[in-house]
Motif scaffolding. Structure first.
Motif, PDB file in Angstrom:
ATOM      1  N   ASN A 261       3.549  11.898  -3.248  1.00  0.00           N
ATOM      2  CA  ASN A 261       3.259  10.544  -3.711  1.00  0.00           C
ATOM      3  C   ASN A 261       2.701   9.723  -2.558  1.00  0.00           C
ATOM      4  O   ASN A 261       2.470  10.231  -1.465  1.00  0.00           O
ATOM      5  N   ILE A 262       2.514   8.444  -2.793  1.00  0.00           N
ATOM      6  CA  ILE A 262       1.902   7.569  -1.789  1.00  0.00           C
ATOM      7  C   ILE A 262       2.748   7.511  -0.518  1.00  0.00           C
ATOM      8  O   ILE A 262       2.216   7.427   0.596  1.00  0.00           O
ATOM      9  N   TRP A 299      -1.499  -0.941   0.335  1.00  0.00           N
ATOM     10  CA  TRP A 299      -1.506  -1.849   1.483  1.00  0.00           C
ATOM     11  C   TRP A 299      -0.658  -1.307   2.644  1.00  0.00           C
ATOM     12  O   TRP A 299      -0.976  -1.536   3.803  1.00  0.00           O
ATOM     13  N   VAL A 300       0.408  -0.549   2.322  1.00  0.00           N
ATOM     14  CA  VAL A 300       1.228   0.026   3.392  1.00  0.00           C
ATOM     15  C   VAL A 300       0.442   1.110   4.129  1.00  0.00           C
ATOM     16  O   VAL A 300       0.512   1.215   5.357  1.00  0.00           O
ATOM     17  N   THR A 301      -0.312   1.903   3.375  1.00  0.00           N
ATOM     18  CA  THR A 301      -1.145   2.935   4.003  1.00  0.00           C
ATOM     19  C   THR A 301      -2.176   2.301   4.925  1.00  0.00           C
ATOM     20  O   THR A 301      -2.426   2.788   6.039  1.00  0.00           O
ATOM     21  N   ILE A 302      -2.784   1.212   4.453  1.00  0.00           N
ATOM     22  CA  ILE A 302      -3.785   0.497   5.257  1.00  0.00           C
ATOM     23  C   ILE A 302      -3.172   0.039   6.570  1.00  0.00           C
ATOM     24  O   ILE A 302      -3.746   0.208   7.655  1.00  0.00           O
ATOM     25  N   MET A 303      -1.967  -0.539   6.484  1.00  0.00           N
ATOM     26  CA  MET A 303      -1.294  -1.023   7.696  1.00  0.00           C
ATOM     27  C   MET A 303      -0.932   0.123   8.638  1.00  0.00           C
ATOM     28  O   MET A 303      -0.858  -0.065   9.852  1.00  0.00           O
ATOM     29  N   ARG A 327     -12.666  -3.959  -1.278  1.00  0.00           N
ATOM     30  CA  ARG A 327     -13.018  -3.377  -2.574  1.00  0.00           C
ATOM     31  C   ARG A 327     -11.820  -3.331  -3.519  1.00  0.00           C
ATOM     32  O   ARG A 327     -11.966  -3.492  -4.731  1.00  0.00           O
ATOM     33  N   ILE A 328     -10.621  -3.118  -2.968  1.00  0.00           N
ATOM     34  CA  ILE A 328      -9.434  -3.024  -3.834  1.00  0.00           C
ATOM     35  C   ILE A 328      -8.650  -4.334  -3.880  1.00  0.00           C
ATOM     36  O   ILE A 328      -7.542  -4.383  -4.419  1.00  0.00           O
ATOM     37  N   SER A 335       0.106  -9.314   5.224  1.00  0.00           N
ATOM     38  CA  SER A 335       0.480  -8.184   6.080  1.00  0.00           C
ATOM     39  C   SER A 335      -0.744  -7.375   6.496  1.00  0.00           C
ATOM     40  O   SER A 335      -0.855  -6.935   7.647  1.00  0.00           O
ATOM     41  N   VAL A 336      -1.666  -7.179   5.562  1.00  0.00           N
ATOM     42  CA  VAL A 336      -2.899  -6.451   5.874  1.00  0.00           C
ATOM     43  C   VAL A 336      -3.734  -7.251   6.871  1.00  0.00           C
ATOM     44  O   VAL A 336      -4.288  -6.697   7.828  1.00  0.00           O
TER      45      VAL A 336
END
Length: 673
Positions: A261-262, A299-303, A327-328, A335-336
């Protein structure tokens, strides 16, 4: 609210509020779509709020349990005022909750953040049950009171109430948060006694507990015992191995997962980043972006991936991630934006970092956002901007912490703001109740020593209420070279040779000072000591990213395909810059050789090779961004200023200490570095 009820028990309403009164209270504040449960549940939970309210108005007194669906519905909805009104309605009818209904009320209050009312309700129940204790355990845990969770569990245990698979996960989470290994092991024993050790929820919580307290072997044993492994069990173990730096084991687990999962993907990316494996983190992120990928970044993955761009100074990769963020629709996520501030700052673009900071709404700028901006200014040598941002933060009602002062004091140090820095250091405890830590003392030593106040810095070290570590003595030694103070340098170096005997940088720095003073015998002694003890010098290297590809250069490197063009440009460079006033500083060539050989040696420094490559392969309007693993040498600093003027280019160099922005023949550091 509950205090008001207790103080007005003699007050009786002529007629309790009707359901319409409740609805009119919340109607202006909520979206009609929120009046239904979003999770399908058995009747009556799928009913709308008016239907749920009907039973308590049709009968007098209302059925005791008709309130349970209402409190259940309000849990997690953040309708605290409505919950208080319904609770008051029940009380005014003379109804007191039993353990079952009390658990629902406790859950409602806790989910709205009113822990005090939840506890008051809990304490008024005469015959508590495991269900009621579970509700208050969950309330304390979810609201950040781990010690209270552990205390209430002890109380539950003393009443001989049996814990279950809803009790143990929350207690284990609290034990992990406060690193209470003994209590966590006791809970493990209780779960074993009740036959719940291999329950999916309890088992996963045990793995997570052992991972967080650093007992990876026990976590692995639990994982091996589990017959049914939830995805979260795999994720917890992967995070544990990444934390311990066991990258290959984590990779094997990730590849062996039946489904991911993510959290699985994000744990790997975060682990790679934290272990300095930026390229692996970015590659895995790119894999998530592929069309056939079942899991897309959140957003957690981005961070988690943005720091990888900062580690590798991969500005172009960062830009592509930002395009995905826009885009998303995550561009407004505070946080981002905070992670983007850090990424831009570490890639050398302070202007973009500030733009991200300004995009965050004032009421959403938390301490982390302010700290990131203060630290960004500090790393770029913009001390006054660090000070200004700090003052704005305090005016906004956000109080500083230890991280704030590390950034602030570092900014003052890099900009020569000695009096500002000392004043802020002295106010840490008296004004802001922040206890100075080792890094703060190191900043003050650096602050004084950089300003040439070496004796004062040395005396300050004597007064530090803890054992001075490498960063404190290292700051003193580094400043001694600028002031050419060999006496104090030798004192600092002697301490460093004991504290970190394998760090070649300390030997090299002292050796360089001896060489500058012409003390070649001392240089030979240090070099012999390095060789005897098997300490190897870290080679200086610089890299530049062009079109998404990083190009690495070592000093005197001839391995690059464009070496011939690079050296042709550099060989012609001295004549050009000498005409503009450049005088080679051969003191940075620390060998007993002729001046002509020293000048030739200066040309082949890694940062010059990287800049020459940038000049050959980028358009004039493109900023040349260089990263170096060591401190930039003084001659290179001077040469780059001339290059920026002659070639009319903006050049940003990030060395091990800070950023240097070169433009029109000047550097942002003002030669104070």
């Amino acid at each position: 609210m509950l205090r008001a009820l207790r103080s007005s028990t003699t007050t009786i309403l002529p007629e309790p509020p009707q359901p319409q009164a409740f609805l009119s209270t919340i109607h202006p504040h909520i979206d009609p779509s929120q009046t239904k449960c979003t999770t399908p549940k058995p009747f009556p939970y799928t009913s709308t709020l008016p239907i749920l309210l009907q039973p308590i108005s049709d009968q007098n007194p209302p059925p005791h349990l008709s309130y349970a669906p209402l409190f259940q519905f309000l849990t997690g909805q953040n309708f605290l005022k409505l919950g208080q009104q319904i609770h008051a309605h029940m009380t005014l009818h003379g109804l007191q909750p039993n353990a079952f209904l009390g658990a629902k009320i406790v859950a409602m209050y806790a989910s709205s953040g009113d822990v005090e009312s939840a506890v008051t309700v809990f304490r008024k129940i005469k015959d508590p049950t495991s269900l009621l204790y579970n509700s208050i355990i969950r309330a304390y845990t979810n609201n950040g009171y781990p010690l209270k969770t552990i205390d209430i569990y002890r109380e539950m245990h003393s009443l001989r109430l049996k814990g279950d698979n809803f009790t143990f996960p929350f207690v284990l989470k609290s034990c992990a948060n406060v690193l209470d290994v003994w209590m966590g092991e006791c809970v493990h024993g209780q779960s074993l006694r009740f036959g719940l050790e291999l329950d999916a929820y309890v088992g996963t919580s045990l793995i997570d507990f052992y991972v967080k307290v650093g007992e990876l072997r026990d976590a692995n044993k639990m994982f091996d015992l589990m017959t049914v492994r939830a995805v979260s069990s795999w994720n917890a173990l992967i995070a544990g191995y990444m934390k311990e730096g066991e990258i290959r084991v984590a990779e094997d687990l990730f590849r062996g997962m039946p489904c991911r999962n993510i959290v699985s993907w994000t744990s790997m990316i975060s682990g790679y980043t934290q272990n300095g494996l930026a390229e692996e983190a970015l590659s895995l992120f790119d894999e998530m972006l592929k069309e056939d990928s079942e899991v897309k970044p959140n957003w957690v993955t981005i961070m988690s991936v943005l720091p990888a761009c900062a580690h590798s100074a991969s500005f172009e990769r960062g830009r592509r991630i930002i395009e995905y963020v826009n885009r998303i629709g995550l561009e407004s996520n505070p946080s981002v934006q905070t992670a983007l501030i850090a990424m831009y700052a570490k890639c050398g673009s302070l202007v973009n970092a500030r733009c991200c900071f300004d995009r965050i709404l004032e009421n959403e700028k938390n301490l982390c956002a302010w700290n990131t901006m203060i630290t960004a200014y500090a790393s770029h040598g913009q001390g006054l901007e660090s000070v200004s941002t700090f003052e704005n933060m305090v005016r906004a009602g956000v109080y500083p912490d230890a991280i704030t002062f590390t950034g602030l004091l570092s900014g003052c140090s890099h900009s020569g703001l000695v009096e500002f820095g000392l004043r802020y250091f002295n106010s840490m405890q008296t004004k802001y109740s922040v206890e100075p830590r080792h890094e703060h003392y190191a900043c003050v030593v650096d602050l004084l020593a950089r300003a040439g106040r070496l004796v004062e810095a040395k005396e300050f070290i004597k007064k530090i209420p803890m054992q001075p570590g490498p960063s404190i003595w290292g700051a003193l030694l580094a400043a001694c070279r600028k002031s050419r103070n060999l006496e104090i340098a030798e004192i600092a170096a002697k301490e460093l040779f004991v504290l970190e005997p394998e760090n070649s940088c300390n030997y090299i720095l002292l050796s360089n000072m001896y060489a500058e003073a012409g003390m070649w015998k001392e240089v030979d002694k240090l070099r012999a000591r390095l060789k005897c003890e098997g300490i190897k010098k870290n080679p200086g290297c610089s890299w530049i990213e062009i079109k998404g590809k990083a190009h690495l250069f070592l000093s005197g490197d001839l391995s690059h395909p464009q070496s011939k063009e690079i050296y042709n440009l550099l060989e012609a460079l001295p004549e050009k810059i000498k005409a503009a006033g450049y005088i080679p500083n051969t003191s940075f060539v620390l060998h007993d050789i002729s001046e002509e050989e020293k000048e030739q040696n200066l040309i082949i420094h890694s940062e010059k090779l990287a800049i020459a490559f940038g000049l050959l392969n980028t358009n004039p309007e493109v900023v040349i961004r260089i990263t170096k693993n060591l401190r930039i040498c003084g001659d290179c600093h001077t040469v780059i200023k001339f290059i920026s003027k002659i070639y009319e280019r903006e050049i940003v160099v990030r060395d091990v200490n800070r950023f240097h922005h070169f433009r029109d023949g000047a550097c942002s550091c003002g030669d104070y570095w």
